[in-house]
Design a protein around this motif. Structure first.
Motif, short mmCIF file in Angstrom:
data_model
loop_
_atom_site.label_atom_id
_atom_site.label_comp_id
_atom_site.label_asym_id
_atom_site.label_seq_id
_atom_site.Cartn_x
_atom_site.Cartn_y
_atom_site.Cartn_z
N MET A 125 0.83 -1.20 0.00
CA MET A 125 0.00 0.00 0.00
C MET A 125 0.87 1.26 0.00
O MET A 125 0.52 2.25 -0.64
N LYS B 199 3.69 1.56 -1.52
CA LYS B 199 4.11 1.70 -2.93
C LYS B 199 2.96 2.23 -3.79
O LYS B 199 3.15 3.05 -4.68
N ILE B 200 1.74 1.75 -3.50
CA ILE B 200 0.58 2.19 -4.29
C ILE B 200 0.34 3.69 -4.09
O ILE B 200 0.08 4.42 -5.04
N ARG C 139 3.03 5.60 -5.88
CA ARG C 139 2.78 5.50 -7.33
C ARG C 139 1.61 6.40 -7.75
O ARG C 139 1.65 7.06 -8.79
N THR D 215 -10.25 1.73 4.23
CA THR D 215 -11.40 1.14 3.55
C THR D 215 -12.71 1.58 4.20
O THR D 215 -13.78 1.43 3.62
N GLU D 216 -12.61 2.10 5.43
CA GLU D 216 -13.82 2.54 6.14
C GLU D 216 -14.30 3.86 5.56
O GLU D 216 -13.49 4.78 5.37
N SER D 217 -15.60 3.98 5.28
CA SER D 217 -16.06 5.20 4.62
C SER D 217 -17.37 5.74 5.18
O SER D 217 -17.96 6.64 4.60
N ARG E 3 -10.67 7.11 0.55
CA ARG E 3 -11.21 5.75 0.73
C ARG E 3 -10.57 4.81 -0.27
O ARG E 3 -10.47 5.12 -1.46
N LYS E 4 -10.09 3.66 0.24
CA LYS E 4 -9.60 2.60 -0.66
C LYS E 4 -10.80 1.80 -1.18
O LYS E 4 -11.68 1.49 -0.38
N PRO E 5 -10.86 1.42 -2.45
CA PRO E 5 -9.89 1.70 -3.50
C PRO E 5 -9.97 3.13 -4.00
O PRO E 5 -11.04 3.75 -3.92
N PHE E 6 -8.86 3.65 -4.54
CA PHE E 6 -8.83 5.04 -5.00
C PHE E 6 -8.07 5.14 -6.32
O PHE E 6 -7.24 4.28 -6.64
N THR E 7 -8.37 6.21 -7.07
CA THR E 7 -7.65 6.48 -8.32
C THR E 7 -6.66 7.62 -8.06
O THR E 7 -6.83 8.39 -7.10
N GLN F 117 -8.42 10.88 -7.65
CA GLN F 117 -9.04 11.10 -6.34
C GLN F 117 -8.00 11.54 -5.32
O GLN F 117 -8.27 12.40 -4.47
#
Lengths: 129, 162
Positions: free
Chosen positions: A15, A17-18, A21, A88-90, A108-112, A115
């Motif tokens: 995560m 690294k994500i 990135r 992940t909690e939203s 919030r995961k997942p995300f672009t 976002q």
């Protein structure tokens, strides 16, 4: 624009690294991105380094993200540095809890990457100038 | 003990799971992932499983189970790097399981704030099977992304919202 530094706090190296990135993909080029695998490690990093933005997971073993926020505030480390929570909690309750603990943003995961950019850019205004 | 009851129908939980898997794969891995018929693992192979516990309005767990090769592929898609080690595949699967469980429950109003998730636990090895007490709520679905497959299992019972 001066060089900006970020700290990513997450027990998952994937995560971290994500997030790094996604920052690059969003065109947010930080000169240094430090990593910490826990809240405890993050506090240690912040005792020795200055950063402009902190990203933190919430659901972590040993010290969760909310406790990290509380200890960050109690130790007066990184005063004024915005913290963005990634989780992940939203639910509305959860967001309120995070804001009350002192976070300035929430992803919030997942995300672009877009976002991430939308949440981060307003926080960098006034810092990057 | 009186258990918490929900308005949402368990049948819709399966659809929510399909949507959650699709959203997580599309957003974070950049590939589509769709339900397929489960016909069992065709060969004895090394697998990785990730488990996220649920507490509160639902007590149970979410389990994601893949072959080692598919776990490595998931790590590659998540990180954008092909040279990941086995530890990275375990880490990636834990994160994937966490995101699927979180996205799934986030789409069900009664669970969104009333059900909490544990950090993921990862198990790897040959031909391992998970056994649990019979639970009133059980979904097991198989999905395909590219040539790879993954199994997702949700099981548990209604509890008390936290």
């Amino acid at each position: 624009m001066r060089d900006l530094k970020a700290l990513i706090v997450d027990d998952s190296s994937v995560m971290r690294k994500i997030v790094e990135r996604s920052l690059r993909a969003a065109g947010l080029n930080f000169s240094d991105v430090f990593e910490a695998g826990s809240g405890v490690e993050a506090l240690e990093v912040l005792r020795g380094k200055n950063v402009d933005l902190i990203f933190s997971d919430i659901n972590m073993p040993h010290m969760d993200g909310l406790e990290f926020l509380r200890q960050l505030k109690a130790a007066n480390l990184a005063p004024g540095v915005p913290v963005v929570m990634i989780t992940t909690e939203s639910s509305g309750d959860h967001v309120m809890q995070v804001v009350e603990a002192g976070a300035k943003g929430y992803i919030r995961k997942p995300f672009t990457p877009d976002q991430v950019k939308d949440r981060v850019l307003p926080l960098l205004e006034g810092i990057a100038g | 003990m009186k258990l918490y009851t929900m308005q949402a129908k368990p049948e819709s939980f399966e659809q929510r799971l399909d949507l959650a898997v699709e959203e997580v794969f599309g957003t974070m891995l950049g590939v589509s992932c769709a339900p397929v018929e489960a016909v069992g693992w065709t060969t004895r192979q090394e697998t990785i499983g990730a488990i996220v516990g649920m507490a509160g309005a639902m007590r149970g767990s979410c389990v994601v189970h893949v072959s080692r090769a598919s776990g490595m592929r998931i790590a590659e898609l998540l990180t954008g790097k092909a040279d990941n080690d086995q530890g990275m595949a375990q880490d990636a699967l834990g994160e994937l399981c966490n995101m699927i469980a979180g996205t799934w429950k986030g789409g069900i109003p009664e669970l969104a704030s009333g059900c909490m998730l544990s950090p993921p636990v990862v198990i790897e090895g040959y031909d391992f099977r998970l056994h649990s007490q019979p639970s009133p709520f059980h979904i097991q679905s198989r999905y395909q992304f590219g040539p790879d497959e993954l199994d997702v299992t949700l099981h548990g019972e209604m509890g008390k919202p936290v």
